[in-house]
Design an enzyme around this catalytic site. Structure first.
Site, PDB file in Angstrom:
ATOM      1  CE1 TYR A  57      37.091  45.786  40.374  1.00 26.02           C
ATOM      2  CE2 TYR A  57      37.193  44.904  38.107  1.00 26.02           C
ATOM      3  CZ  TYR A  57      36.650  45.071  39.272  1.00 26.02           C
ATOM      4  OH  TYR A  57      35.704  44.256  39.593  1.00 26.02           O
ATOM      5  CG  HIS A 118      32.001  48.580  42.040  1.00 23.69           C
ATOM      6  ND1 HIS A 118      33.263  48.457  41.547  1.00 23.69           N
ATOM      7  CD2 HIS A 118      32.170  47.063  42.357  1.00 23.69           C
ATOM      8  CE1 HIS A 118      33.898  47.385  41.660  1.00 23.69           C
ATOM      9  NE2 HIS A 118      33.137  46.382  42.182  1.00 23.69           N
TER      10      HIS A 118
HETATM   11  N1  LIG Z   1      31.378  43.664  41.485  1.00 21.93           N
HETATM   12  C1  LIG Z   1      32.324  43.170  42.480  1.00 21.93           C
HETATM   13  O1  LIG Z   1      32.145  43.724  43.507  1.00 21.93           O
HETATM   14  C2  LIG Z   1      33.567  42.257  42.047  1.00 21.93           C
HETATM   15  C3  LIG Z   1      34.333  41.501  43.008  1.00 21.93           C
HETATM   16  C4  LIG Z   1      35.182  40.833  42.625  1.00 21.93           C
HETATM   17  C5  LIG Z   1      35.552  40.632  41.518  1.00 21.93           C
HETATM   18  N2  LIG Z   1      34.578  40.891  40.516  1.00 21.93           N
HETATM   19  C6  LIG Z   1      34.839  40.835  39.242  1.00 21.93           C
HETATM   20  O2  LIG Z   1      34.984  39.338  38.925  1.00 21.93           O
HETATM   21  C7  LIG Z   1      36.246  38.732  38.268  1.00 21.93           C
HETATM   22  C8  LIG Z   1      36.495  37.446  38.521  1.00 21.93           C
HETATM   23  O3  LIG Z   1      36.518  37.453  39.949  1.00 21.93           O
HETATM   24  P1  LIG Z   1      37.893  37.145  40.583  1.00 21.93           P
HETATM   25  O4  LIG Z   1      39.012  37.346  39.814  1.00 21.93           O
HETATM   26  O5  LIG Z   1      38.074  37.563  41.968  1.00 21.93           O
HETATM   27  O6  LIG Z   1      37.958  35.410  40.831  1.00 21.93           O
HETATM   28  P2  LIG Z   1      37.901  34.043  39.785  1.00 21.93           P
HETATM   29  O7  LIG Z   1      37.882  34.553  38.425  1.00 21.93           O
HETATM   30  O8  LIG Z   1      36.697  33.441  40.287  1.00 21.93           O
HETATM   31  O9  LIG Z   1      39.245  33.436  40.325  1.00 21.93           O
HETATM   32  C9  LIG Z   1      40.404  33.820  39.994  1.00 21.93           C
HETATM   33  C10 LIG Z   1      41.537  32.933  40.457  1.00 21.93           C
HETATM   34  O10 LIG Z   1      41.162  31.673  39.846  1.00 21.93           O
HETATM   35  C11 LIG Z   1      42.192  31.118  39.222  1.00 21.93           C
HETATM   36  N3  LIG Z   1      41.698  30.415  37.876  1.00 21.93           N
HETATM   37  C12 LIG Z   1      41.016  30.809  36.793  1.00 21.93           C
HETATM   38  N4  LIG Z   1      40.851  29.884  36.106  1.00 21.93           N
HETATM   39  C13 LIG Z   1      41.279  28.760  36.628  1.00 21.93           C
HETATM   40  C14 LIG Z   1      41.389  27.359  36.215  1.00 21.93           C
HETATM   41  N5  LIG Z   1      40.806  26.921  35.027  1.00 21.93           N
HETATM   42  N6  LIG Z   1      42.127  26.603  36.725  1.00 21.93           N
HETATM   43  C15 LIG Z   1      42.525  26.616  38.117  1.00 21.93           C
HETATM   44  N7  LIG Z   1      42.543  28.042  38.612  1.00 21.93           N
HETATM   45  C16 LIG Z   1      41.866  29.054  37.889  1.00 21.93           C
HETATM   46  C17 LIG Z   1      43.032  31.957  38.643  1.00 21.93           C
HETATM   47  O11 LIG Z   1      44.384  31.638  38.758  1.00 21.93           O
HETATM   48  P3  LIG Z   1      45.437  31.852  37.215  1.00 21.93           P
HETATM   49  O12 LIG Z   1      45.685  33.149  37.186  1.00 21.93           O
HETATM   50  O13 LIG Z   1      46.702  31.308  37.768  1.00 21.93           O
HETATM   51  O14 LIG Z   1      44.465  31.088  36.557  1.00 21.93           O
HETATM   52  C18 LIG Z   1      42.766  33.250  40.035  1.00 21.93           C
HETATM   53  O15 LIG Z   1      43.640  32.929  41.166  1.00 21.93           O
HETATM   54  C19 LIG Z   1      37.067  39.888  38.623  1.00 21.93           C
HETATM   55  O16 LIG Z   1      38.250  39.948  37.821  1.00 21.93           O
HETATM   56  C20 LIG Z   1      36.179  41.193  38.614  1.00 21.93           C
HETATM   57  O17 LIG Z   1      36.214  41.552  37.081  1.00 21.93           O
HETATM   58  C21 LIG Z   1      33.673  42.127  40.644  1.00 21.93           C
END
Ligand SMILES: NC(=O)c1ccc[n+]([C@@H]2O[C@H](COP(=O)([O-])OP(=O)(O)OC[C@H]3O[C@@H](n4cnc5c(N)ncnc54)[C@H](OP(=O)(O)O)[C@@H]3O)[C@@H](O)[C@H]2O)c1
Length: 269
Positions: A57, A118
């Site tokens: 990241y 990862h």
């Molecule tokens: N290990 C891996 O390979 C891997 C891969 C991907 C991600 N990750 C980790 O997982 C974390 C989360 O995944 P992500 O960021 O991809 O997706 P996520 O948290 O599932 O979704 C993020 C999206 O959801 C929206 N959102 C969040 N809360 C909301 C709510 N209450 N109502 C409506 N919309 C909402 C956000 O928009 P707003 O900002 O407008 O709220 C954003 O567009 C990452 O930040 C990272 O740390 C790990």
């Protein structure tokens, strides 16, 4: 904050905040770093203490600085970071060691709560070598727990066959687009905590409408229903938001319980 008990005896918050777009131009994963960690500041203010970052990241240092400047004691936080499965980080024992030491420096801490690989390391010797270095950091107390991310059942079986210290977490995608139920069942049976990444992503309008309808019974929105569903079945979640209201509402999932009928409905989405 409620916690899950890991196989090594540590407690991990059931909800953490993702950070993969924090500190970046346009809130984009590949955006230029801009040192804007206001979203992490508001997440900490809302009560998030599990902070999930990764070397990939590019924001470990900014995350570390923001946590440090919060003035909240280090022991209140649960810090996760991840080593990339790329040659430049894992080609030798020395490189793995340097990578971990750099994470410690970036995160301005003398220990990291959870260090993950990862992505799967396909070469068995390289996986073993990387794991052994992580184990040695656990023995030194510089890492409290080690785990993996995006590993299949077969890859976990291989790792478990030689690990002296067993993986305690597998961070995987889980949302209505890809529940990953087979691996989640395996993890729960094997005392490895499943941690869902992108728990709120890739939800279609139709699914959102169904989840909203379920939520109306409990006075909750679709996101809260989804997060509650995962926690209720023993899966930790790391939602990420740049919106402070969403950050707050995503934590308000401890005052209701989904009925069997509703969990069955969610499973079938
Ligand atoms: N290990 C891996 O390979 C891997 C891969 C991907 C991600 N990750 C980790 O997982 C974390 C989360 O995944 P992500 O960021 O991809 O997706 P996520 O948290 O599932 O979704 C993020 C999206 O959801 C929206 N959102 C969040 N809360 C909301 C709510 N209450 N109502 C409506 N919309 C909402 C956000 O928009 P707003 O900002 O407008 O709220 C954003 O567009 C990452 O930040 C990272 O740390 C790990």
């Amino acid at each position: 904050m409620e916690t899950f008990r890991l196989a090594n005896g540590d407690n991990i918050p059931v909800i953490g905040t993702g950070t993969n777009t924090y500190g970046k131009e346009g809130n984009q994963y590949n955006g230029e770093l801009n040192d804007d960690f206001s979203a992490l500041q508001s997440a900490i203010k809302a009560g998030y203490r599990l902070i999930d970052t990764a070397i990939s990241y590019r924001n470990e240092a900014g995350v570390g600085k923001t946590i440090y400047e919060s003035g909240i004691e280090r022991k209140e936080f649960y810090l996760t970071t991840k080593i990339p499965a790329k040659e430049e980080y894992i080609a030798s024992k020395e490189l793995v060691e340097q990578t971990v030491l750099q994470s410690l420096e970036n995160l301005k801490t003398d220990y990291i709560d959870l260090y993950l690989i990862h992505h799967p390391i396909e070469d068995k010797d390289q996986l073993k070598q990387t794991w052994e270095v992580l184990e040695s950091f656990v023995e030194q107390g510089k890492i409290k727990a080690i785990g993996v991310s995006n590993f299949s059942i077969e890859q976990l079986e291989l790792l478990k066959s030689f690990a002296r210290i067993q993986p305690v977490v597998n961070q995987i995608q889980s949302n209505p687009h890809t529940w990953n139920n087979e691996i989640i069942d395996y993890l729960l049976k094997n005392d490895i905590l499943p941690e869902a990444w992108s728990p709120l992503n890739k939800v279609t309008e139709e699914q959102t409408a169904k989840l909203t309808e379920i939520g109306e019974k409990y006075g909750k929105d679709w996101g809260q229903v989804l997060l509650r569903y995962q926690i209720q079945r023993g899966v930790a979640v790391i939602p990420k938001s740049h919106n402070s209201e969403h950050q707050v509402s995503n934590l308000e999932v401890f005052d209701f319980e989904l009925s069997k009928e509703d969990t069955t409905m969610i499973e079938s989405l």
